[in-house]
Design an enzyme around this catalytic site. Structure first.
Site, short mmCIF file in Angstrom:
data_model
loop_
_atom_site.label_atom_id
_atom_site.label_comp_id
_atom_site.label_asym_id
_atom_site.label_seq_id
_atom_site.Cartn_x
_atom_site.Cartn_y
_atom_site.Cartn_z
N ASP A 234 0.82 -1.22 0.00
CA ASP A 234 0.00 0.00 0.00
C ASP A 234 0.85 1.27 0.00
O ASP A 234 2.03 1.26 0.36
CB ASP A 234 -0.90 0.03 1.24
CG ASP A 234 -2.03 -0.97 1.17
OD1 ASP A 234 -2.03 -1.80 0.25
OD2 ASP A 234 -2.91 -0.92 2.05
N HIS B 121 3.74 -2.30 3.15
CA HIS B 121 3.79 -0.94 2.58
C HIS B 121 5.13 -0.74 1.90
O HIS B 121 6.18 -0.91 2.54
CB HIS B 121 3.58 0.11 3.68
CG HIS B 121 2.25 0.03 4.33
ND1 HIS B 121 1.94 -0.92 5.30
CD2 HIS B 121 1.11 0.77 4.16
CE1 HIS B 121 0.69 -0.76 5.69
NE2 HIS B 121 0.16 0.26 5.02
#
Length: 497
Positions: free
Chosen positions: A304, A446
């Protein structure tokens, strides 16, 4: 005296010559008369013979026509007995046009029968009025039923016109099919609907994503029409008009800037969303979906908040070296600043998905702001790679039915949280994944954190040691995710209610 004798002799000679000449004339005249009578009689006899021959030929020709006409009618009637629809015959003869109209014995079982019958009647009238060829005709009209699948029948007006070809002494054949086509669901004896074909609004909305991409692909300049394509009204399973074919479907489109009124999709392009009971099985065999092996373990890596110009390229290098494809849920505001990285991500086989534009909690925004977050990201990703993102991960995982309806994309959640956003510690990231991983899991990471990038190669190696095959989330979920549903794995799908 001698003179008188000589003169008398001369007169006698002249009389004899005249008589002989007259005799010759009479003989010649008699000869010509005989010849004329002979020729005239011959001509008369010849004419009489020819007249008799012509009458005989015409009589034979007429007999041949009558026999073949009777044989044709018998053939038509026998063929009609083999039709699946039981019918009654209505016979009408007007001059040299004979019409055989077959009306179904049971009309209540045929939806839109009156519409079909009206078109059939109009077709017959049109053929009757077309008298460019004045040869005898036989017009056969019927509602033809065709079996498409075990569950579907098609009804259509069908005309067969037989025209007598005098030079060939036989009937020629021409068929015409009506424009109206009624496809009937045999389960309920009702006309086929989009609900039959797609079973739910969510499946139809998933198809709309495919339609939007197709409209952009077919446009001369996708960037010029993308706003109108993205704001095109949603398909309605109740109200969207369509045309059914055994191997494809045409959907009528709302007004849109491309000017297209309909779009046609082969069923093999929408396999995950179509009810296979109602389509020709051969149309789904070209590109069968690749099912996951039930005897293997699968897991998905997702990243992400990128792309980040410092960390994402390093991560892409690692994934390439390891031969792993992942899913990147990108922020639109980062996409517009790093289009080259986004393009590389897609080109190297990774899935590019949406994570909103600026990472707000969508459940706290107005519908207008949510729409902006979604569509601005769509446009940013499209400009970078020429493809719209089909999957969406809401920031913080926060979503409601109202928010999901505006997003109008499948919601991809996670089932294993690496907590890299919290620990920022390589060893803890690795250990966290190891402690919580399981088959069919979607791992949240991430790509904006250096520690995450450093941990990824070790995570990959350990997952493989434990027998996992690492694949993008779309593949893990069977390439059939749909709006108004959220996913934590291929066996954990939840309607958003």
């Amino acid at each position: 005296m001698d003179k008188n004798r000589h003169a008398h002799s001369t007169r006698n000679s002249r009389r004899i010559n005249r008589n002989q000449h007259t005799g010759k004339k009479l003989a010649i005249l008699s000869l010509f008369t005989s010849m004329f009578l002979l020729i005239g009689g011959g001509l008369y006899v010849t004419h009489a013979i020819q007249h008799d021959t012509k009458e005989t030929a015409e009589e034979d020709e007429n007999n041949d026509y009558q026999q073949k006409a009777a044989a044709l009618v018998e053939k038509i009637r026998q063929a009609q007995k083999e039709e699946p629809i039981e019918s009654t015959e209505f016979l009408e003869t007007t001059n040299d046009i004979q019409t055989l109209l077959y009306n179904p014995a049971q009309t209540k079982s045929i939806p839109q029968f009156s519409t079909l019958k009206s078109e059939l009647t109009a077709m017959i009238d049109t053929i009757k009025k077309d008298r460019a060829n004045h040869a005898p005709r036989k017009i056969v009209g019927q509602l033809k039923m065709t079996k498409i699948t075990e569950q579907l029948n098609r009804y259509q007006p069908f005309i067969t016109t037989y025209t007598w070809e005098k030079n060939k002494q036989d009937w020629s054949k021409q068929t015409n099919t009506g424009k109206t086509s009624v496809v009937v669901n045999q389960k309920n004896n009702q006309r086929l609907t989009l609900t039959d074909l797609f079973t739910s609004e969510a499946n139809l909305l998933a198809v709309q994503q495919i339609v939007q991409q197709k409209l952009l692909d077919d446009s001369l300049d996708g960037n010029a029409v993308i706003d109108g394509v993205l704001t095109m009204p949603k398909f309605s399973i109740q109200d969207t008009a369509f045309t059914y074919y055994p191997d494809k479907i045409s959907l009528n489109l709302p007004d849109n800037p491309t000017g297209k009124k309909e779009v046609t999709l082969p069923y093999n392009e929408i396999t995950g969303y179509i009810n296979s009971e109602f389509v020709d099985p051969r149309s789904l065999q070209e590109t069968p979906p690749v099912a996951l092996d039930p005897n293997k373990k699968y897991i998905s890596l997702t990243f992400d908040d990128g792309p980040n110009p410092k960390t994402t390229p390093k991560l892409l290098d690692i994934l390439k070296d390891k031969g792993v494809n992942a899913t990147f849920f990108m922020l639109g505001q980062n996409v517009v600043k790093n289009e080259a990285i986004v393009k590389r991500t897609a080109e190297e086989g990774h899935e590019v998905a949406s994570h909103s534009y600026s990472h707000p909690q969508l459940t706290e925004l107005s519908p207008e702001r949510i729409n902006e977050e979604v569509q601005n990201t769509d446009k940013a990703i499209y400009r970078a790679i020429g493809k719209l993102p089909t999957d969406f991960r809401p920031p913080y995982g926060a979503v409601t039915p109202e928010v999901a309806a505006i997003i109008n994309k499948p919601i991809i959640q996670w089932s294993v949280d690496s907590q890299d956003w919290q620990s920022h510690n390589v060893d803890k990231i690795i250990q966290r994944v190891h402690d919580t991983e399981y088959n069919d899991a979607i791992i949240l990471m991430h790509d904006i954190h250096p520690e995450t990038v450093e941990a990824v190669p070790i995570v990959i190696d350990r997952l493989r040691e434990e027998g996992y095959e690492i694949i993008p989330s779309k593949q893990l979920l069977g390439n059939k995710t749909k709006p108004m549903h959220m996913y934590y794995g291929s066996t954990d799908e939840r309607p958003i209610q």
